[in-house]
Design a protein around this motif. Structure first.
Motif, PDB file in Angstrom:
ATOM      1  N   ALA A  17       0.844  -1.204   0.000  1.00  0.00           N
ATOM      2  CA  ALA A  17       0.000   0.000   0.000  1.00  0.00           C
ATOM      3  C   ALA A  17       0.879   1.253   0.000  1.00  0.00           C
ATOM      4  N   LYS A  20       2.667   2.414  -3.292  1.00  0.00           N
ATOM      5  CA  LYS A  20       1.868   3.190  -4.259  1.00  0.00           C
ATOM      6  C   LYS A  20       1.943   4.684  -3.969  1.00  0.00           C
ATOM      7  N   MET A 122      -4.728   7.979   0.628  1.00  0.00           N
ATOM      8  CA  MET A 122      -4.609   6.602   0.137  1.00  0.00           C
ATOM      9  C   MET A 122      -5.958   6.081  -0.338  1.00  0.00           C
ATOM     10  N   PHE A 126      -6.379   5.102  -4.035  1.00  0.00           N
ATOM     11  CA  PHE A 126      -6.223   3.663  -4.280  1.00  0.00           C
ATOM     12  C   PHE A 126      -7.303   2.791  -3.637  1.00  0.00           C
ATOM     13  N   CYS A 130      -6.512  -0.399   0.356  1.00  0.00           N
ATOM     14  CA  CYS A 130      -5.182   0.185   0.482  1.00  0.00           C
ATOM     15  C   CYS A 130      -5.076   0.906   1.824  1.00  0.00           C
TER      16      CYS A 130
END
Length: 154
Positions: A17, A20, A122, A126, A130
């Motif tokens: 996570a 990213k 996040m 995502f 995530c």
């Protein structure tokens, strides 16, 4: 004897996570700080050179905001790389906590604010999975920082 409450699987998914977010460390770090300064204007008082900036656009362009955003993300990245080694993890968190407590005198509630904004970002970028896989990490970081603050007499 690990102080960490994360399983190996949780460490792996948290790293995935974070990866990213960290790909765009400077932009994402900047976005987190700009959101913090905008939503919690009192946090700006710790940064003398950000004080006069009122517009988010101005902050986004600031080399100092960008530089600090990158620094914050770099520190979290170091922690994320050592989630499975509590000694190394504490070796990163402890001096950071001490510096913010004793030299910079930053209220520890601001760490929670930053962590929550990272989780928000996040999720926006995502998705919920995530965010969920990184939530435990932010709790670890904040818990350890708060402990260091207590040791320093806050």
């Amino acid at each position: 004897s690990s102080t960490m409450s994360l399983s190996e699987a949780e460490v792996q998914s948290a790293r995935g996570a974070w990866e990213k977010m960290y790909v765009d460390a400077e932009d994402n770090g900047t976005a987190v700080l700009v959101r913090m300064f905008t939503e919690h204007p009192d946090t700006k008082s710790y940064f003398t050179h950000f004080k006069g900036m009122d517009s988010a656009e101005e902050m986004k362009q600031s080399d100092q905001v960008r530089g600090h955003g990158k620094k914050v993300f770099g520190a979290i990245n170091d922690m994320v790389q050592h989630l499975d080694n509590s000694e190394a993890f504490l070796g990163i968190v402890t001096p950071l906590g001490k510096k913010h407590a004793t030299q910079l005198k930053i209220d520890p509630k601001n760490f929670r604010i930053i962590c929550d904004i990272i989780l928000q970002l996040m999720e926006e970028k995502f998705g919920g999975d995530c965010k969920a896989s990184f939530e435990k990490v932010t709790n670890e970081i904040c818990t350890h920082l708060n402990n260091i603050y207590k040791e320093e007499g806050w």
